[in-house]
Motif scaffolding. Structure first.
Motif, PDB file in Angstrom:
ATOM      1  N   LEU A  93     -14.675  19.930 -72.155  1.00  0.00           N
ATOM      2  CA  LEU A  93     -15.818  20.411 -71.468  1.00  0.00           C
ATOM      3  C   LEU A  93     -15.443  21.428 -70.132  1.00  0.00           C
ATOM      4  CD1 LEU A  93     -17.535  16.791 -71.607  1.00  0.00           C
ATOM      5  CD2 LEU A  93     -18.513  18.902 -72.545  1.00  0.00           C
ATOM      6  N   LEU A  94     -14.314  21.212 -69.495  1.00  0.00           N
ATOM      7  CA  LEU A  94     -14.135  22.021 -68.522  1.00  0.00           C
ATOM      8  C   LEU A  94     -13.724  23.627 -69.126  1.00  0.00           C
ATOM      9  CD1 LEU A  94     -11.165  20.296 -66.600  1.00  0.00           C
ATOM     10  CD2 LEU A  94     -13.296  21.080 -65.591  1.00  0.00           C
ATOM     11  N   GLN A  95     -13.222  23.622 -70.111  1.00  0.00           N
ATOM     12  CA  GLN A  95     -12.855  24.887 -71.109  1.00  0.00           C
ATOM     13  C   GLN A  95     -14.383  25.420 -71.117  1.00  0.00           C
ATOM     14  OE1 GLN A  95     -10.176  26.345 -73.014  1.00  0.00           O
ATOM     15  NE2 GLN A  95      -8.794  25.303 -71.722  1.00  0.00           N
ATOM     16  N   GLN A  96     -15.300  24.682 -71.479  1.00  0.00           N
ATOM     17  CA  GLN A  96     -16.591  25.213 -71.846  1.00  0.00           C
ATOM     18  C   GLN A  96     -17.584  25.542 -70.393  1.00  0.00           C
ATOM     19  OE1 GLN A  96     -18.305  22.437 -74.751  1.00  0.00           O
ATOM     20  NE2 GLN A  96     -17.356  23.390 -76.111  1.00  0.00           N
ATOM     21  N   ALA A 138     -17.477   7.798 -80.438  1.00  0.00           N
ATOM     22  CA  ALA A 138     -18.703   6.801 -80.955  1.00  0.00           C
ATOM     23  C   ALA A 138     -17.925   5.878 -81.818  1.00  0.00           C
ATOM     24  CB  ALA A 138     -19.547   7.507 -81.276  1.00  0.00           C
ATOM     25  N   VAL A 139     -17.126   6.407 -83.035  1.00  0.00           N
ATOM     26  CA  VAL A 139     -16.608   5.481 -83.808  1.00  0.00           C
ATOM     27  C   VAL A 139     -15.608   4.462 -83.088  1.00  0.00           C
ATOM     28  CG1 VAL A 139     -14.802   5.398 -85.632  1.00  0.00           C
ATOM     29  CG2 VAL A 139     -16.658   7.145 -85.868  1.00  0.00           C
ATOM     30  N   LEU A 140     -14.740   5.009 -82.078  1.00  0.00           N
ATOM     31  CA  LEU A 140     -13.717   4.091 -81.469  1.00  0.00           C
ATOM     32  C   LEU A 140     -14.707   2.844 -80.619  1.00  0.00           C
ATOM     33  CD1 LEU A 140     -11.139   6.543 -80.094  1.00  0.00           C
ATOM     34  CD2 LEU A 140     -10.794   4.790 -81.738  1.00  0.00           C
ATOM     35  N   ALA A 141     -15.638   3.229 -80.249  1.00  0.00           N
ATOM     36  CA  ALA A 141     -16.638   2.201 -79.586  1.00  0.00           C
ATOM     37  C   ALA A 141     -17.148   1.172 -80.617  1.00  0.00           C
ATOM     38  CB  ALA A 141     -17.779   2.934 -78.956  1.00  0.00           C
ATOM     39  N   LYS A 142     -17.246   1.471 -81.764  1.00  0.00           N
ATOM     40  CA  LYS A 142     -17.829   0.472 -82.753  1.00  0.00           C
ATOM     41  C   LYS A 142     -16.496  -0.441 -83.120  1.00  0.00           C
ATOM     42  CE  LYS A 142     -21.567   3.141 -84.379  1.00  0.00           C
ATOM     43  NZ  LYS A 142     -22.098   3.705 -85.665  1.00  0.00           N
ATOM     44  N   VAL A 143     -15.153   0.129 -83.193  1.00  0.00           N
ATOM     45  CA  VAL A 143     -14.172  -0.575 -83.775  1.00  0.00           C
ATOM     46  C   VAL A 143     -13.385  -1.360 -82.687  1.00  0.00           C
ATOM     47  CG1 VAL A 143     -14.162   0.729 -86.033  1.00  0.00           C
ATOM     48  CG2 VAL A 143     -12.677   1.369 -83.910  1.00  0.00           C
ATOM     49  N   GLN A 144     -13.560  -0.709 -81.569  1.00  0.00           N
ATOM     50  CA  GLN A 144     -12.936  -1.310 -80.365  1.00  0.00           C
ATOM     51  C   GLN A 144     -14.068  -1.873 -79.475  1.00  0.00           C
ATOM     52  OE1 GLN A 144     -10.267   1.705 -78.932  1.00  0.00           O
ATOM     53  NE2 GLN A 144      -8.984   1.776 -80.321  1.00  0.00           N
ATOM     54  N   PRO A 145     -14.157  -3.226 -79.365  1.00  0.00           N
ATOM     55  CA  PRO A 145     -15.082  -3.605 -78.455  1.00  0.00           C
ATOM     56  C   PRO A 145     -14.647  -3.407 -76.872  1.00  0.00           C
ATOM     57  CG  PRO A 145     -14.827  -5.204 -80.014  1.00  0.00           C
ATOM     58  CD  PRO A 145     -13.957  -4.238 -80.203  1.00  0.00           C
ATOM     59  N   GLU A 146     -13.472  -3.708 -76.717  1.00  0.00           N
ATOM     60  CA  GLU A 146     -12.727  -3.421 -75.342  1.00  0.00           C
ATOM     61  C   GLU A 146     -11.757  -1.937 -75.559  1.00  0.00           C
ATOM     62  OE1 GLU A 146     -11.867  -3.648 -71.602  1.00  0.00           O
ATOM     63  OE2 GLU A 146     -13.213  -5.040 -72.742  1.00  0.00           O
ATOM     64  N   PRO A 147     -12.241  -0.936 -74.868  1.00  0.00           N
ATOM     65  CA  PRO A 147     -11.460   0.325 -75.002  1.00  0.00           C
ATOM     66  C   PRO A 147     -10.041   0.280 -75.011  1.00  0.00           C
ATOM     67  CG  PRO A 147     -13.567   0.466 -73.540  1.00  0.00           C
ATOM     68  CD  PRO A 147     -13.412  -0.878 -73.742  1.00  0.00           C
ATOM     69  N   ARG A 148      -9.382   1.017 -75.804  1.00  0.00           N
ATOM     70  CA  ARG A 148      -7.792   1.087 -75.517  1.00  0.00           C
ATOM     71  C   ARG A 148      -7.295   2.331 -75.609  1.00  0.00           C
ATOM     72  NH1 ARG A 148      -7.639  -2.802 -80.742  1.00  0.00           N
ATOM     73  NH2 ARG A 148      -7.246  -0.934 -81.749  1.00  0.00           N
ATOM     74  N   VAL A 149      -6.239   2.648 -75.372  1.00  0.00           N
ATOM     75  CA  VAL A 149      -5.550   4.138 -75.330  1.00  0.00           C
ATOM     76  C   VAL A 149      -6.163   5.145 -76.032  1.00  0.00           C
ATOM     77  CG1 VAL A 149      -3.500   5.288 -75.116  1.00  0.00           C
ATOM     78  CG2 VAL A 149      -3.442   2.946 -74.187  1.00  0.00           C
ATOM     79  N   GLU A 150      -6.221   4.851 -77.253  1.00  0.00           N
ATOM     80  CA  GLU A 150      -7.139   5.915 -78.006  1.00  0.00           C
ATOM     81  C   GLU A 150      -8.073   6.385 -77.677  1.00  0.00           C
ATOM     82  OE1 GLU A 150      -6.240   2.608 -79.158  1.00  0.00           O
ATOM     83  OE2 GLU A 150      -4.355   3.107 -80.511  1.00  0.00           O
ATOM     84  N   THR A 151      -9.163   5.420 -77.218  1.00  0.00           N
ATOM     85  CA  THR A 151     -10.464   5.850 -76.581  1.00  0.00           C
ATOM     86  C   THR A 151     -10.115   6.693 -75.255  1.00  0.00           C
ATOM     87  OG1 THR A 151     -11.670   3.806 -77.409  1.00  0.00           O
ATOM     88  CG2 THR A 151     -12.657   5.025 -75.941  1.00  0.00           C
ATOM     89  N   GLY A 152      -9.299   6.255 -74.362  1.00  0.00           N
ATOM     90  CA  GLY A 152      -8.974   6.861 -73.054  1.00  0.00           C
ATOM     91  C   GLY A 152      -8.500   8.339 -73.456  1.00  0.00           C
ATOM     92  N   ILE A 153      -7.702   8.494 -74.451  1.00  0.00           N
ATOM     93  CA  ILE A 153      -7.147   9.746 -74.857  1.00  0.00           C
ATOM     94  C   ILE A 153      -8.311  10.734 -75.400  1.00  0.00           C
ATOM     95  CG2 ILE A 153      -5.809  11.002 -76.398  1.00  0.00           C
ATOM     96  CD1 ILE A 153      -3.614   8.808 -76.165  1.00  0.00           C
ATOM     97  N   ALA A 154      -9.093  10.270 -76.123  1.00  0.00           N
ATOM     98  CA  ALA A 154     -10.242  11.036 -76.699  1.00  0.00           C
ATOM     99  C   ALA A 154     -11.139  11.268 -75.482  1.00  0.00           C
ATOM    100  CB  ALA A 154     -11.100  10.264 -77.745  1.00  0.00           C
ATOM    101  N   LEU A 155     -11.530  10.485 -74.638  1.00  0.00           N
ATOM    102  CA  LEU A 155     -12.494  10.924 -73.573  1.00  0.00           C
ATOM    103  C   LEU A 155     -11.710  11.826 -72.667  1.00  0.00           C
ATOM    104  CD1 LEU A 155     -13.298   7.156 -72.504  1.00  0.00           C
ATOM    105  CD2 LEU A 155     -14.991   8.890 -72.994  1.00  0.00           C
ATOM    106  N   GLY A 156     -10.217  11.737 -72.446  1.00  0.00           N
ATOM    107  CA  GLY A 156      -9.775  12.768 -71.674  1.00  0.00           C
ATOM    108  C   GLY A 156      -9.701  14.056 -72.246  1.00  0.00           C
ATOM    109  N   ASN A 157      -9.469  14.084 -73.659  1.00  0.00           N
ATOM    110  CA  ASN A 157      -9.626  15.312 -74.443  1.00  0.00           C
ATOM    111  C   ASN A 157     -10.981  15.888 -74.279  1.00  0.00           C
ATOM    112  OD1 ASN A 157      -6.886  15.380 -75.176  1.00  0.00           O
ATOM    113  ND2 ASN A 157      -7.356  14.266 -76.990  1.00  0.00           N
ATOM    114  N   LEU A 158     -12.024  15.179 -74.400  1.00  0.00           N
ATOM    115  CA  LEU A 158     -13.252  15.781 -74.228  1.00  0.00           C
ATOM    116  C   LEU A 158     -13.506  16.254 -72.926  1.00  0.00           C
ATOM    117  CD1 LEU A 158     -16.258  16.204 -75.276  1.00  0.00           C
ATOM    118  CD2 LEU A 158     -16.971  13.540 -74.929  1.00  0.00           C
ATOM    119  N   GLY A 159     -13.206  15.567 -72.083  1.00  0.00           N
ATOM    120  CA  GLY A 159     -13.038  16.212 -70.522  1.00  0.00           C
ATOM    121  C   GLY A 159     -12.484  17.608 -70.270  1.00  0.00           C
ATOM    122  N   ALA A 160     -11.391  17.591 -71.070  1.00  0.00           N
ATOM    123  CA  ALA A 160     -10.634  18.893 -70.937  1.00  0.00           C
ATOM    124  C   ALA A 160     -11.464  19.955 -71.875  1.00  0.00           C
ATOM    125  CB  ALA A 160      -9.204  18.940 -71.613  1.00  0.00           C
TER     126      ALA A 160
END
Length: 137
Positions: free
Chosen positions: A33-36, A9-31
C-alpha cells in the motif's frame, strides 16, 4: 494487493488467534500500500501487524523493525512527524542491535530518521541519527 488481502482472510478463518504468518501478511500488505501511495491504508495494516509480530517473535526481529520502519514512512507521508519519529527510532534501535554498521536497512532507517528530524528543524539530532547508520566494514 488482492492476493495478500485474500491470504489474510484465509488466515483469519484458520487462525482464530492471529499468529506470525498473519502479522507478516499484514506487514507485506502495508508495504504494498505504501508503494501504491496509500499511506493511510498502509498505516491501518501495519498497526495491526506489529503487535501480532511482537507476540510471536523476538521484539528486535528485523521483520518487526521493517514493519515499524514502514509505519514510520506512512506516518511521515501523512505529516504525523512526532509519531513517525517514534517508529523510525524504534526500527533503528532494533536494527542497531541486530544488523552490522552500514547494513542497507540500518542505513536507510538512519537516513529516514535524519531527514525527518531536519524537517522538524532539529539539525543536531539529525546529524546524530545519520551517524547511527554506520559505515560498512
Amino acid at each position: 494487493r488482492k492476493t495478500l488481502e485474500r491470504a489474510i482472510a484465509v488466515l483469519a478463518k484458520v487462525q482464530p488467534e492471529p499468529r506470525v504468518e498473519t502479522g507478516i501478511a499484514l506487514g507485506n500488505l502495508g508495504a504494498v500500500l505504501l508503494q501504491q501511495n496509500d499511506p493511510a491504508a498502509a498505516r491501518v495494516h501495519l498497526e495491526r501487524a506489529i503487535p501480532i509480530l511482537e507476540r510471536g517473535t523476538n521484539v528486535d526481529h528485523p521483520v518487526i523493525a521493517g514493519a515499524r520502519y514502514n509505519l514510520g514512512v506512512s506516518l511521515a507521508m501523512t505529516n504525523d512527524r512526532a509519531a513517525a519519529e517514534v517508529q523510525f527510532t524504534k526500527a533503528l534501535d532494533a536494527y542497531e542491535r541486530t544488523l552490522p554498521p552500514g547494513h542497507p536497512q540500518r542505513a536507510t532507517a538512519a537516513t529516514s530518521l535524519a531527514r525527518l528530524l531536519r524537517q522538524m528543524n532539529r539539525p543536531e539530532d539529525a546529524a546524530k541519527a545519520e551517524a547511527r547508520g554506520g559505515k560498512a566494514k
